[in-house]
Write an enzyme that holds these catalytic residues in place. Structure first.
Site, PDB file in Angstrom:
ATOM      1  N   ALA A  69     -55.278 -35.251  98.727  1.00  0.00           N
ATOM      2  CA  ALA A  69     -54.249 -34.501  99.453  1.00  0.00           C
ATOM      3  C   ALA A  69     -53.929 -35.536 100.410  1.00  0.00           C
ATOM      4  O   ALA A  69     -52.773 -35.662 101.096  1.00  0.00           O
ATOM      5  CB  ALA A  69     -54.371 -33.137  99.677  1.00  0.00           C
ATOM      6  N   THR A  70     -55.199 -36.044 101.408  1.00  0.00           N
ATOM      7  CA  THR A  70     -54.965 -36.907 102.322  1.00  0.00           C
ATOM      8  C   THR A  70     -53.970 -37.975 102.051  1.00  0.00           C
ATOM      9  O   THR A  70     -53.012 -38.308 102.918  1.00  0.00           O
ATOM     10  CB  THR A  70     -56.298 -37.557 103.005  1.00  0.00           C
ATOM     11  N   ASN A 149     -56.070 -24.232 107.124  1.00  0.00           N
ATOM     12  CA  ASN A 149     -57.361 -24.449 106.875  1.00  0.00           C
ATOM     13  C   ASN A 149     -58.451 -23.744 107.350  1.00  0.00           C
ATOM     14  O   ASN A 149     -59.382 -23.324 106.929  1.00  0.00           O
ATOM     15  CB  ASN A 149     -57.772 -25.904 106.234  1.00  0.00           C
ATOM     16  N   GLN A 177     -54.034 -25.592 100.943  1.00  0.00           N
ATOM     17  CA  GLN A 177     -55.110 -24.248 101.048  1.00  0.00           C
ATOM     18  C   GLN A 177     -54.073 -22.942 100.310  1.00  0.00           C
ATOM     19  O   GLN A 177     -54.778 -21.842 100.285  1.00  0.00           O
ATOM     20  CB  GLN A 177     -55.299 -24.015 102.424  1.00  0.00           C
ATOM     21  N   SER A 194     -54.202 -30.218  96.498  1.00  0.00           N
ATOM     22  CA  SER A 194     -55.678 -31.024  96.206  1.00  0.00           C
ATOM     23  C   SER A 194     -56.148 -30.304  95.198  1.00  0.00           C
ATOM     24  O   SER A 194     -56.583 -29.099  95.199  1.00  0.00           O
ATOM     25  CB  SER A 194     -56.144 -31.113  97.542  1.00  0.00           C
ATOM     26  N   HIS A 196     -59.842 -30.290  94.393  1.00  0.00           N
ATOM     27  CA  HIS A 196     -61.100 -29.588  94.642  1.00  0.00           C
ATOM     28  C   HIS A 196     -61.004 -28.418  95.681  1.00  0.00           C
ATOM     29  O   HIS A 196     -61.997 -27.621  95.552  1.00  0.00           O
ATOM     30  CB  HIS A 196     -62.010 -30.786  95.257  1.00  0.00           C
ATOM     31  N   CYS A 315     -63.376 -30.170 108.005  1.00  0.00           N
ATOM     32  CA  CYS A 315     -63.065 -31.688 107.997  1.00  0.00           C
ATOM     33  C   CYS A 315     -63.311 -32.348 109.532  1.00  0.00           C
ATOM     34  O   CYS A 315     -63.758 -33.286 109.769  1.00  0.00           O
ATOM     35  CB  CYS A 315     -61.504 -32.041 108.008  1.00  0.00           C
TER      36      CYS A 315
END
Ligand code: PLP
Length: 372
Positions: A69-70, A149, A177, A194, A196, A315
């Site tokens: 996603a980053t 998040n 999220q 994302s 994961h 993060c």
């Protein structure tokens, strides 16, 4: 070990692991090759793409896979600014966004882009009137996340998208999220997700793109993903992400009801000294960010090594910096340093959550006694 760090990452669902296995152990064709095996891999990727699109639930666009996603967020922001028309050289975002948004904006700021970073209230929510005031014809992109998040609060994304469109700007929503946890509202032009965070494998994300809002490519090369994001796709990762998305769609109500039960049980188990940070009403209830006076959160984590939970943002952890999100709520450094984040979901049982919280209470009591 009790795992209470669902915002950092989630356990891979057994169904996901089974779906991926043949693509790791047996099938190794390049999905961009015209061979029979290559076409089979490409077809599996297309099924996965549909599954992720369905979980996002928006119409009128398509999905490009990315490495995270980053990457999707970097691409959306840099690529939109690159393509923006003359006079549109501004981004409007919010102080509590993920580093993927804030650091990308800062990088662009160093290259002449103007960035307006809006504050939030003590509940963690952006004021829609502030968005209205900030967004005008000079804005190319408005970037606001759906579920935070660190504190789980849900931003008014539909209203923000409407204001962005009225000014002729595009809207990016970081829904990392949110996917599988809360419904993604209609409105955003670009949505980053994302794998994961939804019980899929790490190393794959995606950008959903409304037709006509395609950002300029960030990665150049073989022209994969309609020429928008070059690089050979991993069938195993795509299939895993697809299987996770399918499960998230099928289990949406069930997972939601389970998280609501866990939230109620968790609040019931917490000692009265704990305070929840951020709105509890406008919030995804699988995120419990709490603080207690005179608790040293870092010590709490090292005292309770068999319970996995986080201080502030996963993060940012390890950086030694107090959380930018908690500071944006108006918390002091000391309050931020006495904050922990408990994240739970599909595979958390009520019993293990309550038992872990009781031990967290006891460890916090012990710290208090020691300090007295
Ligand atoms: N945005 C939010 C809200 C996140 O929580 C995260 C990960 O923690 C990201 C973006 C980055 O996602 P990825 O790990 O896929 O790069």
């Amino acid at each position: 070990m009790t795992y209470l760090d669902y915002q950092a990452t989630t356990p891979v669902a057994p169904e996901v692991a089974s779906a991926m296995r043949p693509w790791i152990e047996e099938k190794f064709a390049n999905p961009h090759s015209p061979s029979r095996e290559g076409r089979e891999a490409a077809a599996a990727i297309e099924v996965a793409r549909k599954q992720v699109e369905q979980a996002i639930g928006l119409k009128g666009g398509s999905l490009a896979f990315t490495g995270s996603a980053t990457e999707a967020i970097n691409w959306a922001i840099k690529g939109t600014l690159e393509k923006a028309g003359p006079g549109r050289n501004r981004i409007v975002t919010v102080q509590t966004e993920h580093a993927a948004v804030l650091d990308t904006c800062e990088w662009l700021e160093g290259r002449g882009v103007e960035v307006t970073c809006l504050p939030v209230g003590s509940d963690g929510l952006v004021n829609i009137a502030d968005v209205k005031e900030a967004v005008d014809e000079s804005v190319a992109l408005v970037a606001v996340m759906l579920v935070n998040n660190e504190i789980g609060v849900i931003q008014p994304v539909a209203g923000v998208a409407k204001l962005a469109h009225e000014a002729g700007a595009l809207m990016l929503c970081d829904a990392v999220q949110a996917l599988g946890r809360v419904e993604i509202p209609q409105g955003p032009d670009l949505v980053a997700v994302s794998s994961h965070k939804i019980h899929g494998p790490k190393g794959i994300g995606a950008l959903w793109i409304r037709k006509g809002a395609e950002p300029a490519p960030l990665i150049h090369g073989g022209g994969q993903e309609q020429g928008l994001r070059s690089g050979t796709l991993s069938p195993a990762l795509c299939v895993g992400f697809g299987a996770a998305a399918k499960l998230a769609s099928e289990r949406f109500e069930q997972d939601h009801a389970h998280v609501e039960r866990l939230w109620t049980a968790a609040l019931g188990a917490l000692d009265s000294g704990w305070i929840v940070s951020g709105s509890t009403a406008q919030r995804y209830h699988g995120n419990l960010n709490i603080r207690r006076q005179s608790v040293d959160a870092a010590r709490l984590i090292s005292d309770l090594r068999d319970i996995s939970f986080s201080l502030g943002s996963a993060c940012a952890s390890g950086s030694g910096r107090p959380s930018h999100v908690l500071r944006a709520l108006g918390l002091s450094d000391r309050e931020a340093r006495s904050s922990i984040r408990l994240g739970f979901g599909r595979y958390t049982s009520e019993d293990e959550l309550v038992a872990a919280i009781r031990r967290i209470n006891e460890a916090a009591d012990a710290q208090e006694r020691f300090a007295a």
